[in-house]
Design a protein around this motif. Sequence first.
Motif, PDB file in Angstrom:
ATOM      1  N   GLN A   1      63.251  38.995  45.429  1.00 19.95           N
ATOM      2  CA  GLN A   1      63.407  38.454  46.781  1.00 19.95           C
ATOM      3  C   GLN A   1      62.084  38.006  47.390  1.00 19.95           C
ATOM      4  O   GLN A   1      62.072  37.283  48.384  1.00 19.95           O
ATOM      5  CB  GLN A   1      64.090  39.480  47.681  1.00 19.95           C
ATOM      6  N   LEU A   2      60.973  38.419  46.792  1.00 20.54           N
ATOM      7  CA  LEU A   2      59.671  37.986  47.289  1.00 20.54           C
ATOM      8  C   LEU A   2      59.486  36.502  47.002  1.00 20.54           C
ATOM      9  O   LEU A   2      59.745  36.032  45.897  1.00 20.54           O
ATOM     10  CB  LEU A   2      58.551  38.781  46.607  1.00 20.54           C
ATOM     11  N   ALA A   3      59.036  35.766  48.009  1.00 22.60           N
ATOM     12  CA  ALA A   3      58.806  34.326  47.842  1.00 22.60           C
ATOM     13  C   ALA A   3      57.765  34.091  46.752  1.00 22.60           C
ATOM     14  O   ALA A   3      56.725  34.747  46.711  1.00 22.60           O
ATOM     15  CB  ALA A   3      58.340  33.717  49.155  1.00 22.60           C
ATOM     16  N   GLY A   4      58.070  33.184  45.842  1.00 22.91           N
ATOM     17  CA  GLY A   4      57.134  32.831  44.777  1.00 22.91           C
ATOM     18  C   GLY A   4      56.898  33.929  43.758  1.00 22.91           C
ATOM     19  O   GLY A   4      55.838  33.964  43.126  1.00 22.91           O
ATOM     20  N   PHE A   5      57.890  34.784  43.566  1.00 21.76           N
ATOM     21  CA  PHE A   5      57.716  35.919  42.656  1.00 21.76           C
ATOM     22  C   PHE A   5      57.212  35.492  41.284  1.00 21.76           C
ATOM     23  O   PHE A   5      56.241  36.049  40.766  1.00 21.76           O
ATOM     24  CB  PHE A   5      59.022  36.714  42.509  1.00 21.76           C
ATOM     25  N   TRP A   6      57.855  34.526  40.652  1.00 23.55           N
ATOM     26  CA  TRP A   6      57.519  34.174  39.266  1.00 23.55           C
ATOM     27  C   TRP A   6      56.150  33.518  39.142  1.00 23.55           C
ATOM     28  O   TRP A   6      55.557  33.523  38.068  1.00 23.55           O
ATOM     29  CB  TRP A   6      58.607  33.292  38.649  1.00 23.55           C
ATOM     30  N   GLU A   7      55.625  32.978  40.237  1.00 24.06           N
ATOM     31  CA  GLU A   7      54.299  32.376  40.208  1.00 24.06           C
ATOM     32  C   GLU A   7      53.197  33.405  40.499  1.00 24.06           C
ATOM     33  O   GLU A   7      52.025  33.104  40.344  1.00 24.06           O
ATOM     34  CB  GLU A   7      54.209  31.237  41.236  1.00 24.06           C
ATOM     35  N   SER A   8      53.586  34.590  40.934  1.00 21.34           N
ATOM     36  CA  SER A   8      52.615  35.614  41.329  1.00 21.34           C
ATOM     37  C   SER A   8      52.419  36.636  40.202  1.00 21.34           C
ATOM     38  O   SER A   8      53.293  37.468  39.943  1.00 21.34           O
ATOM     39  CB  SER A   8      53.093  36.327  42.596  1.00 21.34           C
ATOM     40  N   ILE A   9      51.266  36.576  39.568  1.00 24.00           N
ATOM     41  CA  ILE A   9      50.961  37.533  38.501  1.00 24.00           C
ATOM     42  C   ILE A   9      50.942  38.968  39.038  1.00 24.00           C
ATOM     43  O   ILE A   9      51.525  39.865  38.413  1.00 24.00           O
ATOM     44  CB  ILE A   9      49.645  37.165  37.780  1.00 24.00           C
ATOM     45  N   PRO A  10      50.323  39.235  40.195  1.00 22.17           N
ATOM     46  CA  PRO A  10      50.349  40.607  40.722  1.00 22.17           C
ATOM     47  C   PRO A  10      51.772  41.113  40.988  1.00 22.17           C
ATOM     48  O   PRO A  10      52.067  42.282  40.721  1.00 22.17           O
ATOM     49  CB  PRO A  10      49.538  40.529  42.023  1.00 22.17           C
ATOM     50  N   ALA A  11      52.649  40.248  41.485  1.00 23.28           N
ATOM     51  CA  ALA A  11      54.033  40.663  41.745  1.00 23.28           C
ATOM     52  C   ALA A  11      54.744  41.001  40.440  1.00 23.28           C
ATOM     53  O   ALA A  11      55.467  42.000  40.350  1.00 23.28           O
ATOM     54  CB  ALA A  11      54.786  39.572  42.503  1.00 23.28           C
TER      55      ALA A  11
END
Length: 95
Positions: free
Chosen positions: A36-46
């Motif tokens: 549900q976090l915006a831009g999850f797949w683009e965020s390495i830390p997420a």
Amino acid sequence: MFKRECFSEVELGDDTISQLVSLTQQVIIIVERELQLAGFWESIPARKRLETELQVTLLSPEFSAVPDRFAKRSTLITKIMEIAEKNNDRILYAE
């Protein structure tokens, strides 16, 4: 996926099936929350945070009946991440 990866063709008892169902439910809850976090797949830390949460869940004493979970944790986490990415919209927008 957990049954196939951890038990192969072994017939499972009720307690083990119950643990696998519980594990699956917990993994789905964790994955849904993180996706549900915006831009999850683009965020390495997420993504790393999700992988860490999945590892903690897999290795928790609650799932001690799952054989080789420590040895197979990397493979299991990779497969969970692949399934989550492939089914991102279904996970987020399922009713």
